[in-house]
Design a protein around this motif. Structure first.
Motif, PDB file in Angstrom:
ATOM      1  N   CYS A   1       0.818  -1.221   0.000  1.00  0.00           N
ATOM      2  CA  CYS A   1       0.000   0.000   0.000  1.00  0.00           C
ATOM      3  C   CYS A   1       0.847   1.264   0.000  1.00  0.00           C
ATOM      4  CB  CYS A   1      -0.930   0.011   1.209  1.00  0.00           C
ATOM      5  SG  CYS A   1      -2.175  -1.279   1.135  1.00  0.00           S
TER       6      CYS A   1
ATOM      7  N   ASP B   1      -3.311   3.987  -1.713  1.00  0.00           N
ATOM      8  CA  ASP B   1      -3.880   2.641  -1.783  1.00  0.00           C
ATOM      9  C   ASP B   1      -4.775   2.328  -0.588  1.00  0.00           C
ATOM     10  OD1 ASP B   1      -2.702   2.143  -4.224  1.00  0.00           O
ATOM     11  OD2 ASP B   1      -0.823   1.468  -3.307  1.00  0.00           O
ATOM     12  N   LYS B   2      -5.586   1.274  -0.775  1.00  0.00           N
ATOM     13  CA  LYS B   2      -6.613   0.950   0.217  1.00  0.00           C
ATOM     14  C   LYS B   2      -6.647  -0.546   0.504  1.00  0.00           C
ATOM     15  CE  LYS B   2      -9.541   4.666  -1.595  1.00  0.00           C
ATOM     16  NZ  LYS B   2      -8.708   5.006  -2.768  1.00  0.00           N
TER      17      LYS B   2
ATOM     18  N   ALA C   1      -2.859   3.996   4.671  1.00  0.00           N
ATOM     19  CA  ALA C   1      -3.756   3.414   3.662  1.00  0.00           C
ATOM     20  C   ALA C   1      -5.195   3.541   4.149  1.00  0.00           C
ATOM     21  CB  ALA C   1      -3.412   1.949   3.422  1.00  0.00           C
ATOM     22  N   ASP C   2      -6.088   3.872   3.240  1.00  0.00           N
ATOM     23  CA  ASP C   2      -7.500   3.984   3.600  1.00  0.00           C
ATOM     24  C   ASP C   2      -8.113   2.599   3.777  1.00  0.00           C
ATOM     25  OD1 ASP C   2      -8.228   6.540   4.053  1.00  0.00           O
ATOM     26  OD2 ASP C   2      -8.789   6.980   1.973  1.00  0.00           O
ATOM     27  N   VAL C   3      -9.172   2.551   4.574  1.00  0.00           N
ATOM     28  CA  VAL C   3      -9.840   1.281   4.856  1.00  0.00           C
ATOM     29  C   VAL C   3     -11.268   1.352   4.345  1.00  0.00           C
ATOM     30  CG1 VAL C   3     -10.603  -0.265   6.692  1.00  0.00           C
ATOM     31  CG2 VAL C   3      -8.404   0.930   6.902  1.00  0.00           C
ATOM     32  N   ILE C   4     -11.628   0.412   3.476  1.00  0.00           N
ATOM     33  CA  ILE C   4     -13.012   0.312   3.014  1.00  0.00           C
ATOM     34  C   ILE C   4     -13.665  -0.815   3.806  1.00  0.00           C
ATOM     35  CG2 ILE C   4     -14.540  -0.155   1.048  1.00  0.00           C
ATOM     36  CD1 ILE C   4     -12.291   0.746  -0.792  1.00  0.00           C
TER      37      ILE C   4
ATOM     38  N   THR D   1      -7.046   0.975  -6.759  1.00  0.00           N
ATOM     39  CA  THR D   1      -6.284   1.364  -5.569  1.00  0.00           C
ATOM     40  C   THR D   1      -6.483   0.398  -4.407  1.00  0.00           C
ATOM     41  OG1 THR D   1      -8.046   2.823  -4.790  1.00  0.00           O
ATOM     42  CG2 THR D   1      -6.342   3.819  -6.196  1.00  0.00           C
ATOM     43  N   VAL D   2      -7.387  -0.569  -4.546  1.00  0.00           N
ATOM     44  CA  VAL D   2      -7.548  -1.565  -3.474  1.00  0.00           C
ATOM     45  C   VAL D   2      -6.508  -2.659  -3.695  1.00  0.00           C
ATOM     46  CG1 VAL D   2      -9.043  -3.317  -2.461  1.00  0.00           C
ATOM     47  CG2 VAL D   2      -9.998  -1.101  -3.135  1.00  0.00           C
TER      48      VAL D   2
END
Ligand code: PLP
Length: 356
Positions: free
Chosen positions: A92, A97-98, A118-121, A145-146
């Motif tokens: 990431c 990135d996620k 890193a972002d969290v979905i 980006t995941v």
């Protein structure tokens, strides 16, 4: 070439890893600035004055037979928590990135992602008579980006295993697009075989195993990443130098041979888990006990605070799960000794009388 490697951070792919001092146990060491004598009271095999072997060969060979994978598909580190951190750092890019997580699940996936920037979905599990993955929701959330989907089976804190057909669907749909990390910290308590048997079918699959739970070695800090050899090679370039302490190697090699003892203890845990679940359900303070494939049970209470308090007054601590919005008034109870389990049941039973 494993095309999922292209998902890694470009700077990590280019990184020149730290060069450890050469490893050759047949010659005497004057190359890593160690003292030539062991410290006082050293009983270790290798000598604590020496740096340990970066990826201890004997451990890797032991894990290869224990987990049924090839030695080059194994990286040993300080527990699954280190493994989670390594995968996030390798794949990431901060700020870009996620990762996807499926709550309610283990908290470290989110923490490791946040530490890396890193972002969290979140794609929550679907909750009916059991918890199930929202496979179409996960697939809909995937984009360039995941990089990582974190799954946990059996899942902490819900306790149950994920459906294998969902794992197959996700690994095959995400091949070349994202890594699928399956954390199997509790698999020894389930009747399932490890998903690591599909490593050669799915080059984007990463399986995490640990000695902290069924093997009773939480204090030794030892866990493994099982993955395609090229992913293992990439991760071995960013793990801390000399990551596995030599006392841990000694302890693990001595402990892991007692397979019979392990199976007996697991059988006791499974018996006690069924007993706990059955007895808890008889208590008025308890609404529901979720099915478990692990060494703990997720329990929905009429009033979690009263149950937590009852446990505490019996000298026991159980885990509050009210911070998971889906779980409401829930607690997680780790299966203890027969005596501890009965003490807890008696305390919760008595608490009902006080509340009534
Ligand atoms: C306990 C736990 C871990 C931590 O394992 P260590 O090997 O001790 O770091 C990892 N994943 C899950 C789901 C856990 O519950």
């Amino acid at each position: 070439m494993n095309r999922n490697l292209a998902l890694a951070r470009p700077d990590i792919l280019k990184l020149q890893p730290y060069q450890h001092g050469a490893w050759d146990a047949s010659v005497e060491r004057m190359h890593t600035n160690e003292m030539p004598w062991p410290p006082h009271n050293d009983t270790s095999t290798w000598g604590l004055n020496h740096y340990p072997e970066p990826q201890p060969t004997q451990l890797i060979e032991r894990f290869s037979s224990l987990y049924g994978v090839m030695t080059r598909q194994i990286l040993v580190g300080r527990g699954s928590d280190e493994a989670i951190d390594l995968v996030v750092r390798a794949f990431c890019r901060a700020g870009t990135d996620k990762v996807i997580i499926c709550p309610p699940t283990y908290g470290m996936y989110k923490v490791a992602a946040k530490i890396q920037g890193a972002d969290v979905i979140e794609v929550p599990m679907i909750c009916g008579n059991a918890f199930a993955l929202d496979v179409s929701g996960i697939l809909a959330a995937i984009n360039d980006t995941v990089k990582i989907l974190f799954l946990c089976s059996p899942n902490n804190p819900t306790g149950d295993s994920l459906a294998e057909q969902d794992l197959h669907a996700l690994c095959s749909q995400l091949e070349g697009r994202a890594l699928v990390v399956i954390d199997e910290a509790y698999i020894e308590f389930s009747h399932r075989d490890s998903f690591a048997r599909f490593l050669s079918r799915y080059p984007n699959l990463i399986v995490l195993r640990t000695l902290s739970k069924a093997h009773a070695l939480a204090g030794a800090r030892c866990g493994t990443v099982l993955a395609d050899a090229q992913i293992i090679h990439l991760l071995s370039g960013i793990i801390a130098p000399y990551a596995v302490p030599s006392p841990t190697v000694d302890i693990v090699m001595q402990t892991l041979c007692a397979e019979r003892d392990l199976q007996e203890k697991i059988a006791t845990v499974l018996y006690e888990r069924a007993f706990l679940a059955e007895q808890l359900l008889k208590l008025p303070l308890i609404v529901r006990v979720w099915p478990s494939d692990s060494n703990f049970v997720l329990v929905e209470c009429r009033d979690a605070q009263t149950v937590l308090h009852a446990a505490h007054s019996a000298g026991l601590i159980i885990r509050d799960q009210r911070s998971h919005s889906m779980l409401g008034q829930s607690v997680r109870i780790s299966v203890g000794t027969p005596e501890q389990n009965r003490r807890l049941l008696a305390a919760i039973a008595a608490a009902k009388e006080v509340a009534a």
